[in-house]
Design a protein around this motif. Structure first.
Motif, mmCIF file in Angstrom:
data_model
loop_
_atom_site.group_PDB
_atom_site.id
_atom_site.type_symbol
_atom_site.label_atom_id
_atom_site.label_comp_id
_atom_site.label_asym_id
_atom_site.label_seq_id
_atom_site.Cartn_x
_atom_site.Cartn_y
_atom_site.Cartn_z
ATOM 1 N N ALA A 1 3.118 7.516 4.389
ATOM 2 C CA ALA A 1 4.304 7.419 5.248
ATOM 3 C C ALA A 1 5.197 6.258 4.823
ATOM 4 O O ALA A 1 6.429 6.362 4.851
ATOM 5 N N LYS A 2 4.585 5.146 4.418
ATOM 6 C CA LYS A 2 5.369 4.009 3.937
ATOM 7 C C LYS A 2 6.160 4.399 2.690
ATOM 8 O O LYS A 2 7.323 4.011 2.521
ATOM 9 N N ALA A 3 5.536 5.160 1.794
ATOM 10 C CA ALA A 3 6.229 5.610 0.585
ATOM 11 C C ALA A 3 7.371 6.556 0.933
ATOM 12 O O ALA A 3 8.464 6.473 0.354
ATOM 13 N N ALA A 4 7.131 7.443 1.892
ATOM 14 C CA ALA A 4 8.178 8.372 2.328
ATOM 15 C C ALA A 4 9.345 7.609 2.942
ATOM 16 O O ALA A 4 10.522 7.963 2.733
ATOM 17 N N LEU B 1 -8.636 0.565 2.771
ATOM 18 C CA LEU B 1 -9.470 -0.452 2.126
ATOM 19 C C LEU B 1 -10.107 0.037 0.833
ATOM 20 O O LEU B 1 -10.763 -0.738 0.135
ATOM 21 N N ARG B 2 -9.922 1.297 0.496
ATOM 22 C CA ARG B 2 -10.453 1.817 -0.763
ATOM 23 C C ARG B 2 -9.627 1.356 -1.964
ATOM 24 O O ARG B 2 -10.061 1.467 -3.113
ATOM 25 N N SER B 3 -8.421 0.854 -1.697
ATOM 26 C CA SER B 3 -7.534 0.413 -2.780
ATOM 27 C C SER B 3 -7.209 -1.068 -2.618
ATOM 28 O O SER B 3 -7.042 -1.558 -1.498
ATOM 29 N N ASP B 4 -7.106 -1.774 -3.750
ATOM 30 C CA ASP B 4 -6.710 -3.181 -3.713
ATOM 31 C C ASP B 4 -5.271 -3.298 -3.221
ATOM 32 O O ASP B 4 -4.463 -2.377 -3.395
ATOM 33 N N ASN B 5 -4.950 -4.439 -2.616
ATOM 34 C CA ASN B 5 -3.628 -4.656 -2.038
ATOM 35 C C ASN B 5 -3.073 -5.971 -2.564
ATOM 36 O O ASN B 5 -3.073 -6.998 -1.868
ATOM 37 N N VAL B 6 -2.635 -5.954 -3.824
ATOM 38 C CA VAL B 6 -2.175 -7.172 -4.494
ATOM 39 C C VAL B 6 -0.856 -6.913 -5.214
ATOM 40 O O VAL B 6 -0.496 -5.758 -5.507
ATOM 41 N N VAL B 7 -0.151 -7.989 -5.512
ATOM 42 C CA VAL B 7 1.117 -7.910 -6.229
ATOM 43 C C VAL B 7 0.856 -7.402 -7.651
ATOM 44 O O VAL B 7 -0.065 -7.861 -8.328
ATOM 45 N N SER B 8 1.657 -6.445 -8.104
ATOM 46 C CA SER B 8 1.459 -5.844 -9.412
ATOM 47 C C SER B 8 1.965 -6.754 -10.532
ATOM 48 O O SER B 8 2.833 -7.605 -10.322
ATOM 49 N N ASP B 9 1.433 -6.545 -11.727
ATOM 50 C CA ASP B 9 1.888 -7.304 -12.893
ATOM 51 C C ASP B 9 3.353 -6.994 -13.199
ATOM 52 O O ASP B 9 4.097 -7.868 -13.664
ATOM 53 N N ILE C 1 14.016 -3.411 -0.754
ATOM 54 C CA ILE C 1 12.709 -3.049 -0.223
ATOM 55 C C ILE C 1 11.768 -4.238 -0.410
ATOM 56 O O ILE C 1 11.658 -4.776 -1.517
ATOM 57 N N LEU C 2 11.106 -4.646 0.649
ATOM 58 C CA LEU C 2 10.136 -5.741 0.575
ATOM 59 C C LEU C 2 8.758 -5.192 0.913
ATOM 60 O O LEU C 2 8.549 -4.641 1.995
ATOM 61 N N ARG C 3 7.820 -5.375 -0.009
ATOM 62 C CA ARG C 3 6.457 -4.878 0.191
ATOM 63 C C ARG C 3 5.470 -6.046 0.307
ATOM 64 O O ARG C 3 4.998 -6.563 -0.696
ATOM 65 N N PRO C 4 5.145 -6.477 1.510
ATOM 66 C CA PRO C 4 4.151 -7.541 1.628
ATOM 67 C C PRO C 4 2.730 -7.007 1.519
ATOM 68 O O PRO C 4 2.472 -5.838 1.821
ATOM 69 N N SER C 5 1.824 -7.873 1.087
ATOM 70 C CA SER C 5 0.401 -7.565 1.173
ATOM 71 C C SER C 5 0.024 -7.770 2.633
ATOM 72 O O SER C 5 0.897 -7.842 3.500
ATOM 73 N N VAL C 6 -1.242 -7.905 2.954
ATOM 74 C CA VAL C 6 -1.654 -8.107 4.332
ATOM 75 C C VAL C 6 -1.082 -9.433 4.826
ATOM 76 O O VAL C 6 -1.144 -10.447 4.140
ATOM 77 N N VAL C 7 -0.446 -9.408 5.998
ATOM 78 C CA VAL C 7 0.284 -10.568 6.517
ATOM 79 C C VAL C 7 -0.566 -11.318 7.549
ATOM 80 O O VAL C 7 -1.134 -10.714 8.458
ATOM 81 N N PHE C 8 -0.640 -12.641 7.406
ATOM 82 C CA PHE C 8 -1.401 -13.440 8.365
ATOM 83 C C PHE C 8 -0.494 -14.461 9.036
ATOM 84 O O PHE C 8 0.578 -14.806 8.531
ATOM 85 N N GLY C 9 -0.949 -14.957 10.172
ATOM 86 C CA GLY C 9 -0.196 -15.948 10.923
ATOM 87 C C GLY C 9 -0.589 -15.868 12.379
ATOM 88 O O GLY C 9 -1.359 -14.994 12.785
ATOM 89 N N GLY D 1 0.781 -1.227 0.000
ATOM 90 C CA GLY D 1 0.000 0.000 0.000
ATOM 91 C C GLY D 1 0.816 1.283 0.000
ATOM 92 O O GLY D 1 0.250 2.381 0.019
ATOM 93 N N ALA D 2 2.153 1.175 -0.039
ATOM 94 C CA ALA D 2 3.002 2.368 -0.041
ATOM 95 C C ALA D 2 2.785 3.177 -1.308
ATOM 96 O O ALA D 2 3.009 2.685 -2.410
ATOM 97 N N ASP D 3 2.339 4.407 -1.161
ATOM 98 C CA ASP D 3 2.034 5.256 -2.313
ATOM 99 C C ASP D 3 1.981 6.698 -1.843
ATOM 100 O O ASP D 3 1.209 7.031 -0.936
ATOM 101 N N GLU D 4 2.795 7.550 -2.447
ATOM 102 C CA GLU D 4 2.835 8.954 -2.026
ATOM 103 C C GLU D 4 1.516 9.665 -2.274
ATOM 104 O O GLU D 4 1.243 10.717 -1.688
#
Length: 322
Positions: A134-137, A273-281, A151-159, A122-125
Motif C-alpha cells: 500500500a505504501k508503494a501504491a 519483519l521478514r525484510s531488512d529496513n535500512v537505507v539503500s546503497d 517522497i521521504l521514506r523513513p526506517s522505523v521511527v523512534f521517539g 518498506g514500500a515495495d509493490e
C-alpha cells in the motif's frame, strides 16, 4: 521576498506521533500550519507548539475527497503523513495509504501546491506485507498527480510516544520473556522522529530535489535483537529473549491481532519483519539521505534514555546495578 509566515502548509495526519513533531518544526520556521485530521476536536494539544493563531485544525478524511479538497483550499504546500500500522474497519492499508495518498496529491495538484509525502523504506509493490504494498501504491499515486513531489521514506521511527521502543519497554515491564520474531536478525536503522521532522521541514523549504525519493535512517544499523537489548539496558531490566520462528509468530498473530496494547501483533507486521529496513546503497550514493540534507542523525542510545526512564523499576533516578 515572501516570508514563511505568508506560506500556508496543510499537514494531513498532523496530530499523530510524527505529525506533532512536523508541526513543531514548521512553526519554528514561521510557517502557517493547517492541520487536517479526522477528529480536529482532539488536536488541541498542538496549539502550544506555535504562536497564537499559527496552527489551525480542520476536519478531513482521506477516504472522502471533498473533505481533502476543502482542507487544501488556498494552500501552498501539502504534507501527507497519514498511515496506519494495522487495519480496522474502513481504515484499510489500501484506502488510507494507497488511494488516500493519491487523493491528497490530486487536491494539491488542483490548487498548484507543492507536495511532500512521507512513506516508508518498506514500500515495495512486491512486499509480503499489505502495508508495504500500500505504501508503494501511495507513492505511485502521489507522483502520478504531482511529479515534482518529494517522497521521504523513513526506517522505523523512534521517539517519545512512539509505538516501537515504548512498546518493547512496556512488554519488558509486564513479561519475563520477550519473543524475538525470526530470531531477531532483521536489520533496522532506527531514525529519531525529530530528524524526520527536520527533513520534512527542509522539503517544505525547497531544499530537496523535485520528484526525488529520500531514504531516512539513523546513524546505526541494528538487528531487532540488538535494539531490544539496548531498551533493556536503558530500562534496567533483565529479560529472557526467546526465538520465535516466523511461521509460529504468524500463527500467534492470528490471535494477538485482537490483543490490547503492547501485546497486539498482526500477521502483516510479522511479514514486514521478514525484510531488512535500512537505507539503500543507491540512496547513499545519490545523497538522498538525512546526511545529504545536511542533517546529522541522532542515535537511539542518545535519545531513548530521555523518555524510556519511566519504564525503570524505580523511575528516573534509579541507580544502575541497584
Amino acid at each position: 521576498m515572501a516570508s514563511n509566515s505568508e506560506t500556508l502548509v496543510t499537514v494531513f495526519g498532523g496530530s499523530g506521533f510524527i505529525g506533532r513533531n512536523v508541526v513543531r518544526a514548521l512553526c519554528k520556521r514561521d510557517y502557517r500550519v493547517r492541520v487536517a485530521v479526522r477528529r480536529p476536536e482532539l488536536a488541541g494539544h498542538l496549539q502550544p507548539l506555535g504562536k497564537v493563531g499559527q496552527i489551525h485544525a480542520v476536519q478531513a478524511n482521506l477516504r472522502y475527497p471533498a473533505s481533502v479538497e476543502a482542507a487544501m483550499r488556498d494552500c501552498h504546500v501539502a504534507i501527507n503523513l497519514v498511515g496506519i500500522l494495522a487495519e480496522s474497519g474502513a481504515q484499510t492499508f489500501d484506502a488510507v495509504q494507497g488511494k488516500g495518498a493519491g487523493t491528497v496529491a490530486k487536491a494539491a495538484s488542483a490548487v498548484g501546491a507543492r507536495m511532500v509525502h512521507v512513506s516508508a523504506i518498506g514500500a515495495d509493490e512486491n512486499s509480503l506485507s499489505g502495508y508495504g504494498r500500500a505504501k508503494a501504491a501511495g507513492e505511485r499515486a502521489v507522483l502520478a498527480a504531482v511529479p515534482t513531489a518529494t517522497i521521504l521514506r523513513p526506517s522505523v521511527v523512534f521517539g517519545p510516544e512512539d509505538q516501537f521502543t515504548n512498546r518493547f519497554a512496556a512488554l519488558a515491564q509486564m513479561s519475563p520473556v520477550l519473543p524475538l520474531i525470526g530470531g531477531g536478525s532483521t536489520k533496522l536503522q532506527p531514525v529519531y522522529v525529530g530528524d524526520v521532522a527536520s527533513a520534512v521541514a527542509d522539503a517544505v523549504d525547497g531544499k530537496t530535489r523535485a520528484g526525488a525519493t529520500y531514504e531516512l535512517g539513523g546513524p546505526e544499523v541494528l538487528t531487532l535483537r540488538e535494539i531490544i537489548e539496548i531498551i533493556l539496558v536503558i530500562t534496567g531490566r533483565e529479560r529472557m529473549l526467546v526465538t520465535l520462528p516466523f511461521g509460529l509468530a504468524k500463527f500467534q498473530a492470528l490471535f494477538l491481532q485482537f490483543a490490547p496494547g503492547a501485546f497486539k501483533l498482526t500477521p502483516d507486521q510479522v511479514a514486514l519483519l521478514r525484510s531488512d529496513n535500512v537505507v539503500s546503497d543507491a540512496a547513499k550514493a545519490a545523497g538522498l539521505t538525512l546526511e545529504g540534507l545536511g542533517i546529522t542523525p541522532d542515535s537511539m542510545q542518545a535519545i531513548a534514555p530521555q523518555y524510556l526512564w519511566r519504564f525503570r523499576a524505580s523511575g528516573q533516578f534509579r541507580k544502575k546495578g541497584v
